[in-house]
Motif scaffolding. Structure first.
Motif, PDB file in Angstrom:
ATOM      1  N   UNK A 280       0.834  -1.206   0.000  1.00 39.98           N
ATOM      2  CA  UNK A 280       0.000   0.000   0.000  1.00 39.98           C
ATOM      3  C   UNK A 280       0.867   1.255   0.000  1.00 39.98           C
ATOM      4  N   UNK A 281       2.090   1.108   0.462  1.00 39.09           N
ATOM      5  CA  UNK A 281       3.029   2.225   0.530  1.00 39.09           C
ATOM      6  C   UNK A 281       4.436   1.694   0.330  1.00 39.09           C
ATOM      7  N   UNK A 282       5.257   2.460  -0.385  1.00 43.64           N
ATOM      8  CA  UNK A 282       6.660   2.098  -0.596  1.00 43.64           C
ATOM      9  C   UNK A 282       7.537   3.142   0.083  1.00 43.64           C
ATOM     10  N   UNK A 283       8.485   2.684   0.878  1.00 47.43           N
ATOM     11  CA  UNK A 283       9.473   3.574   1.495  1.00 47.43           C
ATOM     12  C   UNK A 283      10.836   3.238   0.913  1.00 47.43           C
ATOM     13  N   UNK A 284      11.549   4.269   0.486  1.00 46.09           N
ATOM     14  CA  UNK A 284      12.884   4.080  -0.068  1.00 46.09           C
ATOM     15  C   UNK A 284      13.815   5.139   0.518  1.00 46.09           C
ATOM     16  N   UNK A 285      15.024   5.231  -0.021  1.00 46.62           N
ATOM     17  CA  UNK A 285      15.957   6.245   0.446  1.00 46.62           C
ATOM     18  C   UNK A 285      17.392   5.762   0.399  1.00 46.62           C
ATOM     19  N   UNK A 286      18.296   6.672   0.766  1.00 46.23           N
ATOM     20  CA  UNK A 286      19.733   6.385   0.866  1.00 46.23           C
ATOM     21  C   UNK A 286      20.381   7.559   1.576  1.00 46.23           C
ATOM     22  N   UNK A 287      21.692   7.557   1.626  1.00 45.48           N
ATOM     23  CA  UNK A 287      22.388   8.586   2.389  1.00 45.48           C
ATOM     24  C   UNK A 287      22.153   9.997   1.908  1.00 45.48           C
ATOM     25  N   UNK A 288      22.005  10.176   0.607  1.00 44.14           N
ATOM     26  CA  UNK A 288      21.840  11.520   0.056  1.00 44.14           C
ATOM     27  C   UNK A 288      20.927  11.475  -1.157  1.00 44.14           C
ATOM     28  N   UNK A 289      19.968  12.369  -1.194  1.00 42.37           N
ATOM     29  CA  UNK A 289      19.111  12.540  -2.360  1.00 42.37           C
ATOM     30  C   UNK A 289      19.345  13.938  -2.917  1.00 42.37           C
ATOM     31  N   UNK A 290      19.664  14.024  -4.202  1.00 44.71           N
ATOM     32  CA  UNK A 290      19.910  15.313  -4.832  1.00 44.71           C
ATOM     33  C   UNK A 290      19.565  15.225  -6.310  1.00 44.71           C
ATOM     34  N   UNK A 291      20.016  16.205  -7.093  1.00 45.65           N
ATOM     35  CA  UNK A 291      19.672  16.229  -8.516  1.00 45.65           C
ATOM     36  C   UNK A 291      20.182  14.987  -9.231  1.00 45.65           C
ATOM     37  N   UNK A 292      21.309  14.438  -8.757  1.00 44.06           N
ATOM     38  CA  UNK A 292      21.844  13.239  -9.387  1.00 44.06           C
ATOM     39  C   UNK A 292      20.916  12.037  -9.191  1.00 44.06           C
ATOM     40  N   UNK A 293      20.140  12.064  -8.118  1.00 45.30           N
ATOM     41  CA  UNK A 293      19.207  10.968  -7.860  1.00 45.30           C
ATOM     42  C   UNK A 293      18.243  10.786  -9.026  1.00 45.30           C
ATOM     43  N   UNK A 294      17.877  11.897  -9.661  1.00 46.88           N
ATOM     44  CA  UNK A 294      16.931  11.844 -10.771  1.00 46.88           C
ATOM     45  C   UNK A 294      17.470  11.042 -11.941  1.00 46.88           C
ATOM     46  N   UNK A 295      18.795  10.888 -12.003  1.00 51.58           N
ATOM     47  CA  UNK A 295      19.410  10.135 -13.095  1.00 51.58           C
ATOM     48  C   UNK A 295      19.982   8.806 -12.600  1.00 51.58           C
ATOM     49  N   UNK A 296      19.700   8.482 -11.333  1.00 51.71           N
ATOM     50  CA  UNK A 296      20.291   7.281 -10.746  1.00 51.71           C
ATOM     51  C   UNK A 296      19.379   6.085 -10.861  1.00 51.71           C
ATOM     52  N   UNK A 309       3.070   1.475 -10.911  1.00 54.11           N
ATOM     53  CA  UNK A 309       2.086   0.575 -10.312  1.00 54.11           C
ATOM     54  C   UNK A 309       1.056   1.314  -9.467  1.00 54.11           C
ATOM     55  N   UNK A 310       1.115   2.638  -9.486  1.00 51.81           N
ATOM     56  CA  UNK A 310       0.131   3.437  -8.772  1.00 51.81           C
ATOM     57  C   UNK A 310       0.272   3.427  -7.268  1.00 51.81           C
ATOM     58  N   UNK A 311       1.495   3.264  -6.770  1.00 52.66           N
ATOM     59  CA  UNK A 311       1.730   3.196  -5.338  1.00 52.66           C
ATOM     60  C   UNK A 311       2.425   4.471  -4.848  1.00 52.66           C
ATOM     61  N   UNK A 312       1.997   5.025  -3.705  1.00 51.04           N
ATOM     62  CA  UNK A 312       2.692   6.192  -3.150  1.00 51.04           C
ATOM     63  C   UNK A 312       4.071   5.794  -2.652  1.00 51.04           C
ATOM     64  N   UNK A 313       4.999   6.744  -2.715  1.00 51.93           N
ATOM     65  CA  UNK A 313       6.369   6.428  -2.323  1.00 51.93           C
ATOM     66  C   UNK A 313       6.934   7.553  -1.457  1.00 51.93           C
ATOM     67  N   UNK A 314       7.511   7.167  -0.327  1.00 50.44           N
ATOM     68  CA  UNK A 314       8.158   8.102   0.594  1.00 50.44           C
ATOM     69  C   UNK A 314       9.647   7.810   0.616  1.00 50.44           C
ATOM     70  N   UNK A 315      10.444   8.843   0.839  1.00 50.26           N
ATOM     71  CA  UNK A 315      11.892   8.666   0.851  1.00 50.26           C
ATOM     72  C   UNK A 315      12.505   9.336   2.074  1.00 50.26           C
ATOM     73  N   UNK A 316      13.410   8.599   2.716  1.00 48.51           N
ATOM     74  CA  UNK A 316      14.197   9.130   3.820  1.00 48.51           C
ATOM     75  C   UNK A 316      15.653   9.159   3.380  1.00 48.51           C
ATOM     76  N   UNK A 317      16.355  10.224   3.757  1.00 43.23           N
ATOM     77  CA  UNK A 317      17.762  10.366   3.383  1.00 43.23           C
ATOM     78  C   UNK A 317      18.486  11.145   4.465  1.00 43.23           C
ATOM     79  N   UNK A 318      19.805  10.960   4.493  1.00 47.33           N
ATOM     80  CA  UNK A 318      20.583  11.747   5.428  1.00 47.33           C
ATOM     81  C   UNK A 318      20.446  13.222   5.133  1.00 47.33           C
TER      82      UNK A 318
END
Length: 372
Positions: A280-296, A309-318
């Motif tokens: 029902x929910x996806x949680x993702x993340x890593x140490x740093x999220x920035x503009x490069x993440x968009x190409x990662x 797949x129509x699922x909401x996604x939350x991200x945690x990062x340092x």
């Protein structure tokens, strides 16, 4: 409500499995059904993430580091139906960090230990090998690995050559072993060829101690020519051939391996699409999220798949930068490091900070899951 925790490592602070379990330890007691699924991109931490995500087991193997010192390493085994898969990282045997206490000697540095680790997995019955090849100490195009698997490198008199790059100027013949190799998949996100200005020697060689480019280029070129003649394959210009000091070339040439995107390979291994579909929910993340993440290919790959797949996604990062751009791809963004806290302190307190951030965001996470 089911929450998939498909999170990458917080480099230097939290391995992906620890990050996933930290989040699960907060949400699970609150009645949310958690599916911890650590992810990786094929580099450092790949084996640990996959073994945790698939509940595999670790194997210990005796091998050698890149300077031929005896070491003990480990890799993972996963049972997938009737197929036994081995998940390993070449850096666990032939990594640069393992020989950081020695003067760099790229002319003798060898992937022999990686080959022995592969051989150990084959002897245990593995019918597919998955190898991450980042962080190498070598520039030998995989000849050490090949020798461990039974290939022989001979001079003009038919005498065996020690399989190090320094001796490849005398290479006259390659003899293949009788062993048949199973499917070998290589996690590789670099596109360098074996030779030339963008090849392994000139691009990655200096960090391994290479100063005389022509010394290595001439020997690698001779090796590629003999490989083409004796083994009937020419992979020198295939994107990724130059990965890990030419180990990409060696795995393709000697073992028939297939190079593929690190994230795509790991996502397939851990059945990420099916696990997202069930959440029902996806949680993702890593140490740093920035503009490069968009190409990662890490958290961005998870987010793209979740949106498909129509699922909401939350991200945690340092830390989070380019937040405005990232908000177009994530439903919730949360930086766990307080602005005033020194980075060194934050990295030491990674689990504590991640747990606090998740706890604070529980209402928002519930709302996202209920709205899906």
């Amino acid at each position: 409500m089911r929450v998939l925790i498909a999170i990458d490592k917080f480099k230097g602070s939290l391995p992906a499995p620890v990050a996933a379990q930290t989040i699960a330890s907060i949400l699970g007691p609150l009645g949310l059904e958690c599916d911890p699924c650590p992810i990786a991109d094929g580099g450092e931490g790949t084996a640990e993430a996959v073994i945790a995500a698939l509940r595999g087991e670790w194997c210990v193997a005796a091998t050698f580091d890149a300077q031929n010192r005896p070491v003990t390493t480990r890799y993972g085994l996963v049972q997938d139906g009737d197929r036994l898969e081995a998940i390993m990282e070449m850096s666990a045997a032939s990594g640069l960090a393992m020989v950081s206490d020695l003067p760099l000697d790229p002319a003798s540095a060898t992937t022999h230990g990686t080959g022995l680790m592969m051989l150990d997995a084959l002897d245990r019955g593995a019918s597919r090998l998955v190898i991450g090849i980042g962080g190498s100490a070598t520039n030998d195009a995989g000849i050490g690995m090949a020798a461990a698997l039974g290939f022989r490198f001979l001079d003009a008199q038919g005498q065996p050559l020690e399989p190090i790059i320094a001796h490849m100027d005398r290479l006259a013949k390659i003899e293949r072993p009788e062993r048949l190799f199973p499917e070998i998949l290589v996690a590789c996100d670099v596109t360098n060829p074996l030779l030339g200005p963008h090849g392994c020697t000139r691009v990655y060689g200096p960090q391994k101690g290479v100063t005389d480019f022509e010394f290595f280029e001439s020997r690698l070129e001779r090796l590629a020519q003999i490989v083409e003649r004796d083994l009937g394959v020419d992979h020198r210009d295939v994107p990724g051939a130059g990965a890990a000091g030419g180990l990409g070339f060696g795995l393709m040439s000697f073992c028939g391996a297939r190079l593929t995107s690190g994230f795509d390979l790991i996502a397939d291994l851990v059945h990420l699409r099916d696990r997202i579909a069930a959440a029902d929910l996806v949680i993702t993340g890593e140490g740093r999220l920035d503009a490069q993440t968009l190409h990662g290919k890490g958290p961005m790959g998870v987010a793209d798949m979740a949106r498909e797949l129509g699922k909401p996604v939350a991200a945690f990062a340092g830390a989070i930068e380019a937040e405005e751009q990232l908000r177009t791809r994530f439903d919730l963004l949360c930086a766990i490091k307080p602005r005033e806290m020194p980075l060194a302190e934050a990295m030491q307190r990674g689990p504590e900070l991640l747990a606090a951030a998740v706890t604070q965001q529980v209402p928002a996470l519930r709302a996202l899951a209920q709205a899906s």
